[in-house]
Design an enzyme around this catalytic site. Sequence first.
Site, PDB file in Angstrom:
ATOM      1  N   TYR A 123       0.813  -1.221   0.000  1.00 25.88           N
ATOM      2  CA  TYR A 123       0.000   0.000   0.000  1.00 25.88           C
ATOM      3  C   TYR A 123       0.847   1.273   0.000  1.00 25.88           C
ATOM      4  O   TYR A 123       0.326   2.364   0.167  1.00 25.88           O
ATOM      5  CB  TYR A 123      -0.945   0.036   1.206  1.00 25.88           C
ATOM      6  CG  TYR A 123      -1.999  -1.055   1.227  1.00 25.88           C
ATOM      7  CD1 TYR A 123      -2.088  -2.011   0.233  1.00 25.88           C
ATOM      8  CD2 TYR A 123      -2.917  -1.119   2.261  1.00 25.88           C
ATOM      9  CE1 TYR A 123      -3.040  -3.009   0.266  1.00 25.88           C
ATOM     10  CE2 TYR A 123      -3.882  -2.109   2.306  1.00 25.88           C
ATOM     11  CZ  TYR A 123      -3.937  -3.056   1.302  1.00 25.88           C
ATOM     12  OH  TYR A 123      -4.888  -4.034   1.342  1.00 25.88           O
ATOM     13  N   LYS A 175       4.560 -13.740   6.077  1.00 25.64           N
ATOM     14  CA  LYS A 175       4.601 -14.733   5.001  1.00 25.64           C
ATOM     15  C   LYS A 175       6.064 -14.892   4.582  1.00 25.64           C
ATOM     16  O   LYS A 175       6.417 -14.849   3.389  1.00 25.64           O
ATOM     17  CB  LYS A 175       3.718 -14.250   3.833  1.00 25.64           C
ATOM     18  CG  LYS A 175       3.498 -15.270   2.739  1.00 25.64           C
ATOM     19  CD  LYS A 175       2.561 -16.387   3.108  1.00 25.64           C
ATOM     20  CE  LYS A 175       2.489 -17.426   2.014  1.00 25.64           C
ATOM     21  NZ  LYS A 175       1.671 -18.591   2.353  1.00 25.64           N
ATOM     22  N   ASP A 209      -1.606 -17.381   6.224  1.00 25.43           N
ATOM     23  CA  ASP A 209      -2.720 -18.271   5.844  1.00 25.43           C
ATOM     24  C   ASP A 209      -3.140 -19.146   7.021  1.00 25.43           C
ATOM     25  O   ASP A 209      -4.331 -19.364   7.269  1.00 25.43           O
ATOM     26  CB  ASP A 209      -2.388 -19.107   4.599  1.00 25.43           C
ATOM     27  CG  ASP A 209      -0.922 -19.473   4.477  1.00 25.43           C
ATOM     28  OD1 ASP A 209      -0.077 -18.725   4.979  1.00 25.43           O
ATOM     29  OD2 ASP A 209      -0.614 -20.516   3.881  1.00 25.43           O
ATOM     30  N   ASP A 233      -4.902  -5.409   6.870  1.00 29.37           N
ATOM     31  CA  ASP A 233      -6.148  -4.892   6.301  1.00 29.37           C
ATOM     32  C   ASP A 233      -7.156  -6.039   6.170  1.00 29.37           C
ATOM     33  O   ASP A 233      -8.312  -5.943   6.585  1.00 29.37           O
ATOM     34  CB  ASP A 233      -5.829  -4.290   4.925  1.00 29.37           C
ATOM     35  CG  ASP A 233      -7.000  -3.536   4.337  1.00 29.37           C
ATOM     36  OD1 ASP A 233      -7.953  -3.252   5.079  1.00 29.37           O
ATOM     37  OD2 ASP A 233      -6.959  -3.241   3.126  1.00 29.37           O
TER      38      ASP A 233
END
Length: 338
Positions: A123, A175, A209, A233
Amino acid sequence: MATPCTLIPGDGIGPDITDATLAILDAAGATFDWDTQVAGAAGVEEKGTPMPDETLDSIKRTRLALKGPLETPIGEGYRSVNVALRQTFDLYANVRPTRDLVPGGRYDGVDIVLIRENTEDLYAGLEHNIRIGDDPQAAAESIALITRVGSERVVRYAFEYAVRHSRKKVTLVHKANILKNSQGLFRSVGQKVAKEYEAKIAFDERIVDAAAMELVINPNRFDVIVTTNMFGDILSDLVSGLVGGLGLAPAANIGRDAAIFEAVHGTAPDIAGKGVANPSALVLAACLMLDHIGDRFRADRIRRAVESIIRDGKVRTRDLGGSATTKEFTDAVAQHLA
Ligand code: NAD
């Protein structure tokens, strides 16, 4: 003395839920010296720009803002004003506390604070189209920028928050198994900061995940979560969904020199102008603002009043399965505070 504060009612349901929030703050005796400004679609309509200079100048002066949701055109048009405000004022930590207020929901006892890095990652706005032959958008590239400084300050904020609010554990979500450089940097900086707090606050980590699945299966294992911008987010909306939806989720955007408080939800165009929006998220955001300026007493009183009306169940807005209007809910909370 009244605290100077910029007020941006926002678009869609924004003005309705802002009026409700002001009425409830008033009923609790909280005094602010409001400087009302426009942004987003209202900014374009009134001043020809989604982020007028007057609005920015006001926040520079007051260093504090309560903001309704702002419309962002999808895929085209001006960039998100929310993102721009976070970058302009370097509001590096987005804090989203979520508790289950509606009895009989999917889960009991959910009490999670999600702290999201707010200025970097995908972002950061570093994206462009790539022309190939005649096609100006044959490909597009977005850069996920993660910095050591940005990671360290948000993880430290999460641990300081945990200490200040007597929380037990911080979970770092990443991640790094796939994005070994960018997410790997966030993770390694986080591990280092965690060591400084190990005597006071427990620390663990999850791949994003797996965290998403565990949040759905067993949300009570989470306490404070700290993560990068986009994962935060997405996960924060997931967490709101665990407890009855976006109508109850507040957010604080914290920087060194300014702080902006808002609801997590957007302008809700489907119900705008109907007088049925749930104002709780913005009211709870105003409570985070009261906490921020040191008025924990009034913040807790308002939170208790909102909780009590929702738990009682007689006056609930439609998103919570009731039939009350925004005004009926607001009056009920205000009466409870009287
Ligand atoms: P949304 O949050 O506005 O709406 C999603 C769903 O939740 C809708 O069905 C809506 O009716 C419902 N909802 C949201 N808030 C509610 C409330 N207080 N009471 C009752 N129901 C409520 O999301 P969207 O439709 O994806 O976005 C609409 C616009 O809002 C877009 O322009 C988007 O960019 C903007 N947006 C702004 C912010 C912000 O200003 N912080 C955040 C998210 C989206």
